[in-house]
Design an enzyme around this catalytic site. Structure first.
Site, PDB file in Angstrom:
ATOM      1  CG  PHE A 135      -1.931   1.113   1.170  1.00 40.97           C
ATOM      2  CD1 PHE A 135      -2.934   1.115   0.209  1.00 40.97           C
ATOM      3  CD2 PHE A 135      -1.852   2.162   2.052  1.00 40.97           C
ATOM      4  CE1 PHE A 135      -3.847   2.162   0.142  1.00 40.97           C
ATOM      5  CE2 PHE A 135      -2.773   3.205   1.999  1.00 40.97           C
ATOM      6  CZ  PHE A 135      -3.771   3.198   1.044  1.00 40.97           C
ATOM      7  CG  ASP A 214      -0.109  -2.142   7.058  1.00 40.52           C
ATOM      8  OD1 ASP A 214      -1.196  -2.436   7.601  1.00 40.52           O
ATOM      9  OD2 ASP A 214       0.044  -1.123   6.349  1.00 40.52           O
ATOM     10  CE1 TYR A 239      -9.960   2.721   6.722  1.00 44.14           C
ATOM     11  CE2 TYR A 239      -9.112   3.913   8.621  1.00 44.14           C
ATOM     12  CZ  TYR A 239      -9.015   3.561   7.289  1.00 44.14           C
ATOM     13  OH  TYR A 239      -7.983   4.029   6.524  1.00 44.14           O
ATOM     14  CE  LYS A 240      -7.885  -0.598   5.089  1.00 46.62           C
ATOM     15  NZ  LYS A 240      -8.545  -0.071   3.886  1.00 46.62           N
ATOM     16  NE  ARG A 388      -9.773  -2.951  -2.546  1.00 44.60           N
ATOM     17  CZ  ARG A 388      -9.258  -2.168  -1.595  1.00 44.60           C
ATOM     18  NH1 ARG A 388      -8.030  -2.397  -1.143  1.00 44.60           N
ATOM     19  NH2 ARG A 388      -9.935  -1.160  -1.111  1.00 44.60           N
TER      20      ARG A 388
END
Lengths: 429, 429
Positions: A135, A214, A239-240, A388
């Site tokens: 990322f 991560d 928050y995922k 995705r």
């Protein structure tokens, strides 16, 4: 156009849903009825109770308790208390995790801390190793640290450097004796590919590097055992897959063996050994609070607990089994139903190498995702050309996957994506 | 015990309240009826509408909008949009301020950025100048940056250094040609003393230093004109006088003349020139977004706007006039009514040197504050021995000040503070 042969049917999947031990978890989320939400890997949905928890913070703790709520409502301890809960989901112990700040900032702390330890143990190690496909913020943060340290050292050759694993440089090749720290995402944000945490951590340690994971696309999505892997640091997002709410504070974990030794430069007063003594010089707290910095957004943070409580009620082995079953189903159905339309699977089919989202490349990926959203199937688009789909076992059913693929097939077959409204890229999420 | 002579009366103050142009603002806050809240400089109260705004974020934007709300509900632009609103309160222009992260983190960015500019313009300048009486986090953050930079340069004498102004070292003495950056709090968190922003900024610039102002106890409390003073950077807090909610995100301002040039090492993807291109190397945005880093806590941030809207509806000149009248009244009444009990005023009496809070030293300060809280007068305690009272014109009346002082006098006269429950310091806020 002939209909491809199917190895399963919607009726079979309705039966699978009836036998799904996780099906009752769907009721613990507030989700619109007319959506199939395949983007929980970007923003998880609202766990029932989070709105009430926020209202309690605002109308009772803030309005009435005012400043007293820092003690009386437990605001001060929230980063550690929620960190202890979160630790259980990632193979951490109590006292090893705090919920605070953002993933980017926590990665800065972790890399800076690892670099500091290496400055003492192996100062010739000046490479921060990550991967080109990580990322982007993970690469940028490594660059920021490297540039900042090099800015005072322009006259020497002893420069920090960010090295990127890619198709031309394997992890094994890259892990030489100049590497101070290896920072990888456990599950890749784009492809869903998953590193073998145990093996990679062991290899990096053998090579003399410290390891940061991560967990943004892993925590709550796949089984994670940081202490089992003997990792050094980890950061991640709430928050995922943890459903903490938009932009909810992130987390950082540090192996207990580094506590009392590690140091990071974001030395705000919350990381001081005695913050309320108002001392005029810095002394780091002797535990995981060293990773705190400033005052946290309490309303957003309080809701993190609602998502954590749901995740802790679910058995992670069961979640993983369903995740693999759903992603297998999705991959199979897309292949069978949409194979003729040029979608290229970029997610590993091997279970051990797959996280909980599935991605495809298609030259018209952006427009196809917009068309799906227009039909109530929410996935997302990532450059370049990637569609995705987050596959989240707590609120998705087997029939959801079937229905999503049928809508995708219809969009592809009718070229419903081929309209200006869906091809305009002014607004990308 | 004789009653001291009074120059005013509660009746006079009731009359003053009737003529108070700011009195209607009291209705814009949700505050318990039985409290006199003199701690708005630590945590401002709940502006009416903030709970509804949070519920909208949670129940509409998150629950129903889900990932689409990053665009459709304006979440992406919130740091800049709220920053533009906040800019008006501090003498900034649009495009110079973002609301993001914490005050400590933003100070890190500002100092690091100023140091970076000096590395290019005057690399021999390696002193970060602040004051011993500054809020501790400001000193700690300067130490963190200095230590981090020095960690790679151990072999040379060219070390960064934090220098502290104190009773033995005046600002004028300290501002020599080794100073890279001067970082001061406009209003001191403990004493309420206020620096002359125009004069200090000019003196620092004459000496070749860049200037950072911490506005934590100034924004919304006193008139601030950053561009008028030609300052370089400013940071501050939204949860004190701006009433944004517990731990609401902070702000950072940069003078437009540094935009496109400044750099800071917390290089998260939100500060990238093109965050959604997912590039594998960092290119800084060409504007104030360079100060962003990671994803922000949207629910907590959304409520910041409610507090800003109240502040923007009030005329800052009128707020300042009432603040000075209330603080004058408080100082006078404490002197007249409580003078015999050993309270030592540590806040300047000169208007030009005073912010909007008033502090006294007393050896039993901690216990006295606890006794006041027990009687519904909420102030706070700061080491060493300091009773601190935030005087906030938007929701305090002249009679509130009278009543608070009468309760303080009663507590002192009866020694109501002298009980174990109030002298136990296990819980300090």
């Amino acid at each position: 156009m002939s209909t491809p042969a199917l190895r399963t049917s919607r009726t079979d999947l309705q039966e699978a849903d009836k036998n799904d031990a996780l099906a009752p978890f769907r009721e613990r989320f507030s989700l619109p009825e007319d959506l199939i939400y395949l983007d929980g890997n970007s923003l998880g949905p609202h766990p029932v109770g989070a709105a009430e928890r926020a209202a309690q913070v605002i109308n009772e703790e803030w309005s009435n308790g005012l400043i007293r709520s820092w003690n009386d409502a437990g605001w001060f301890d929230m980063p550690s208390r929620l960190g202890d809960k979160l630790s259980k989901l990632i193979g951490g112990n109590a006292g090893e995790t705090v919920v605070t700040d953002t993933t980017s900032l926590n990665l800065f702390k972790a890399i800076a801390s690892a670099v500091r330890i290496q400055q003492q143990d192996a100062p010739e190690r000046r490479v921060i190793l990550t991967e080109r496909d990580n990322f982007p913020t993970d690469i940028y943060i490594a660059e920021g640290i490297s540039d900042f340290l090099n800015s005072v050292n322009a006259e020497t050759n002893e420069h920090y450097e960010v090295r990127l694993i890619d198709e031309d440089l394997s992890l094994e090749q890259a892990l030489d004796d100049s590497v101070a720290v290896l920072a990888l995402s456990h599950v890749n944000y784009r492809t869903g590919a998953m590193w073998d945490m145990d093996a990679v951590t062991a290899a990096a340690h053998t090579a003399g590097a410290l390891v940061i994971w991560d967990l943004a696309h892993a925590a709550g999505a796949v089984p994670v055992d940081l202490n089992g892997a003997n990792a050094d640091y980890a950061v991640g997002c709430t928050y995922k897959y943890l459903n903490g709410g938009p932009g909810s504070p992130a987390f950082i974990w540090v192996n207990a063996r580094h506590q009392g030794r590690f140091w990071q430069p974001l030395t705000g007063w919350w990381s001081h050994a005695a913050p309320f003594e108002m001392a005029d010089s810095y002394t780091a707290a002797n535990d995981v609070r060293r990773f705190l910095c400033g005052t946290q957004p309490i309303t957003s943070m309080a809701m993190v607990e609602c998502g954590l409580d749901v995740a802790l009620d679910a058995d992670m082995g069961t979640v993983r089994d369903k995740s693999l079953a759903l992603t297998d189903l999705f991959i199979t159905l897309v292949d069978e139903r949409c194979g003729e339309f040029g979608l290229e699977l970029i997610t590993p089919t091997n279970h051990a190498e797959r996280g909980s989202h599935v991605s495809f490349r298609h030259p018209e990926g952006y427009a196809i995702i917009q068309a799906l959203i227009g039909r109530g199937v929410i996935g997302d688009y990532r450059e370049p050309e990637v569609l995705r789909f987050g596959i989240t076992p707590l609120y998705l059913s087997y029939t959801d996957i079937w229905d999503a693929v049928e809508i995708l097939r219809d969009i592809l077959e009718t070229r419903a994506w081929d309209v200006p409204a869906y091809r305009n890229r002014n607004a990308v999420t």
